[in-house]
Write a protein that holds these residues in place. Structure first.
Motif, short mmCIF file in Angstrom:
data_model
loop_
_atom_site.label_atom_id
_atom_site.label_comp_id
_atom_site.label_asym_id
_atom_site.label_seq_id
_atom_site.Cartn_x
_atom_site.Cartn_y
_atom_site.Cartn_z
N LEU A 1 52.13 77.10 -3.81
CA LEU A 1 52.79 76.82 -5.08
C LEU A 1 51.79 76.64 -6.21
O LEU A 1 51.99 77.15 -7.33
CB LEU A 1 53.66 75.57 -4.95
CG LEU A 1 54.93 75.72 -4.11
CD1 LEU A 1 55.54 74.35 -3.83
CD2 LEU A 1 55.95 76.62 -4.81
N SER A 2 50.71 75.92 -5.93
CA SER A 2 49.72 75.69 -6.99
C SER A 2 49.00 76.99 -7.36
O SER A 2 48.71 77.25 -8.54
CB SER A 2 48.71 74.61 -6.58
OG SER A 2 48.04 74.94 -5.39
N ALA B 1 59.36 74.09 -4.51
CA ALA B 1 58.97 72.78 -5.04
C ALA B 1 60.21 71.92 -5.21
O ALA B 1 61.30 72.42 -5.51
CB ALA B 1 58.25 72.94 -6.37
N ARG C 1 58.66 76.23 -14.39
CA ARG C 1 59.37 75.24 -13.58
C ARG C 1 60.42 75.92 -12.70
O ARG C 1 60.53 75.65 -11.51
CB ARG C 1 60.04 74.20 -14.47
CG ARG C 1 60.67 73.03 -13.69
CD ARG C 1 61.67 72.25 -14.54
NE ARG C 1 61.11 71.84 -15.80
CZ ARG C 1 60.39 70.73 -15.99
NH1 ARG C 1 60.15 69.93 -14.96
NH2 ARG C 1 59.93 70.42 -17.19
N VAL D 1 58.72 69.27 -10.39
CA VAL D 1 57.71 69.95 -11.20
C VAL D 1 57.64 69.25 -12.55
O VAL D 1 58.67 69.00 -13.18
CB VAL D 1 58.05 71.45 -11.42
CG1 VAL D 1 57.00 72.11 -12.31
CG2 VAL D 1 58.18 72.18 -10.10
N ALA E 1 51.42 78.92 -9.52
CA ALA E 1 51.45 78.37 -10.88
C ALA E 1 50.22 78.79 -11.67
O ALA E 1 50.32 79.18 -12.84
CB ALA E 1 51.56 76.84 -10.83
N SER F 1 48.49 69.97 -7.75
CA SER F 1 48.45 70.06 -9.21
C SER F 1 47.62 71.25 -9.64
O SER F 1 46.82 71.80 -8.87
CB SER F 1 47.89 68.77 -9.83
OG SER F 1 46.61 68.48 -9.30
N VAL G 1 49.90 70.84 -14.45
CA VAL G 1 51.19 71.06 -13.81
C VAL G 1 51.17 70.21 -12.55
O VAL G 1 50.26 70.31 -11.73
CB VAL G 1 51.41 72.53 -13.42
CG1 VAL G 1 52.79 72.72 -12.80
CG2 VAL G 1 51.21 73.44 -14.62
N SER G 2 52.16 69.34 -12.40
CA SER G 2 52.25 68.49 -11.21
C SER G 2 53.37 69.00 -10.32
O SER G 2 54.48 69.30 -10.79
CB SER G 2 52.53 67.04 -11.61
OG SER G 2 52.62 66.22 -10.46
N LEU G 3 53.06 69.11 -9.03
CA LEU G 3 53.99 69.66 -8.04
C LEU G 3 54.22 68.67 -6.91
O LEU G 3 53.26 68.06 -6.43
CB LEU G 3 53.44 70.95 -7.45
CG LEU G 3 53.07 72.07 -8.42
CD1 LEU G 3 52.16 73.08 -7.74
CD2 LEU G 3 54.32 72.74 -8.93
N LEU H 1 58.80 77.78 -9.78
CA LEU H 1 58.27 76.90 -8.74
C LEU H 1 59.38 76.23 -7.93
O LEU H 1 59.27 76.09 -6.71
CB LEU H 1 57.35 75.86 -9.37
CG LEU H 1 56.07 76.44 -9.99
CD1 LEU H 1 55.35 75.38 -10.82
CD2 LEU H 1 55.14 76.99 -8.91
#
Length: 235
Positions: A76-77, A20, A12, A23, A80, A142, A40-42, A15
Motif C-alpha cells: 500500500l505504501s 487499507a 484515499r 487513510v 501511494a 506511512s 500519508v498515514s496508512l 488505497l
C-alpha cells in the motif's frame, strides 16, 4: 516539480479499495524531516478473531497476521508513493525494508507520528497508536512527500485515554508507566522498552516457539479494541 496542491481523495479511495482500513494526510513541515513536508498515514486492522485469540498471550494466528499485514502495508505504501510521483512530486514509502530501527528501537520518522499528524488517533499509555475505530488493533505504515494535500487531517496533540489504565495493569512485563501522552512526550516516559521487549520475547517463545518480540496484551485489553471486537462479533 509541481507546486499545485494535491487532492487527497482520489488517493484515499485507491488505497481503501486496495485494502487499507484508515487513510489520512498530515502536514509534517514543522517537524523538519528533511525535504518532506507532508505524509500519508496508512492503517490496516487486525482481524477481531485474531485479537480475541490473544487474551492469554500471542498465538500463531497473531504471528502470521503480523507478517501478512506488514507485507500488505508495504504494498500500500509503495502504491501511494508511486501515485504521488506520477503526479509530479517526490515521495518515500516507509516500508519495512526502507526503514531501519536504531539501537534504541527508534525509527527516523515513526509511523505513529505520521498518524497523529494525519488525525488518525493518539498515542496511548502503551506507546501504541490508538484509533477511535479499532483501538490499537492496527498495523501502520506511512509515506513521506513534498506534496501539499488539499485537506490534511486535524492533528491530534494529546491523549484521549483519560484515567483508563487497563494496558498498564495487564502488561505482562510491567513495562507501562501509565503516563498520558502529548506531542512533546518521549516514548520512554510511557514505557520501559527493554522490559516490554524482554517479556514479549519470552511470551512469544513460550506460546509460538518463535524468536520474535510479540505480545499484544495491551492491544487486546484496550477498551477501544474491545468495542471493535464486540461490534464485529455482533455483525
Amino acid at each position: 516539480m509541481k507546486t499545485a496542491v494535491l487532492s487527497g481523495e482520489p488517493l484515499r479511495a485507491l488505497l481503501l479499495a486496495e485494502g487499507a482500513d484508515l487513510v489520512g494526510f498530515g502536514d509534517v513541515s514543522a517537524l523538519s524531516p528533511g525535504q518532506w513536508t507532508s505524509c500519508v498515514s496508512l492503517a490496516v486492522r487486525l482481524p477481531a478473531s485474531t485479537i480475541c485469540g490473544i487474551s492469554d498471550g500471542p498465538s500463531m494466528d497473531y504471528f502470521e497476521q503480523y507478517h501478512t499485514l506488514n507485507a500488505k502495508l508495504d504494498q500500500l505504501s509503495e502504491l501511494a508513493a508511486s501515485y504521488i510521483v506520477k503526479q509530479g512530486f517526490h515521495a518515500l514509502a516507509q516500508t519495512t525494508t526502507a526503514v531501519a530501527e536504531s539501537a534504541g528501537y527508534h525509527t527516523p520518522f515513526p509511523h505513529k507520528t505520521c498518524a497523529t499528524r494525519a488525525g488518525l488517533g493518539w498515542v496511548g499509555k502503551s506507546a501504541l497508536l490508538v484509533t477511535p475505530e479499532f483501538g490499537p488493533a492496527v498495523r501502520l505504515s506511512s509515506v513521506l512527500t513534498d506534496a501539499a494535500f488539499d485537506h490534511p487531517g486535524q492533528p491530534v496533540n494529546a491523549s484521549r485515554c483519560g484515567d483508563c489504565a487497563r494496558c498498564r495493569d495487564h502488561c505482562p512485563g510491567g513495562a507501562i508507566h501509565g503516563a498520558l501522552w502529548d506531542i512533546a512526550t518521549e516514548r520512554e516516559v510511557l514505557v520501559d522498552v527493554d522490559a516490554c521487549r524482554k517479556a514479549a520475547r519470552a511470551l512469544a517463545k513460550e506460546r509460538t516457539g518463535q524468536e520474535i518480540t510479540l505480545c499484544g496484551k495491551c492491544i487486546q485489553i484496550c477498551p477501544y479494541t474491545q468495542r471493535y471486537t464486540k461490534k464485529e462479533a455482533a455483525t
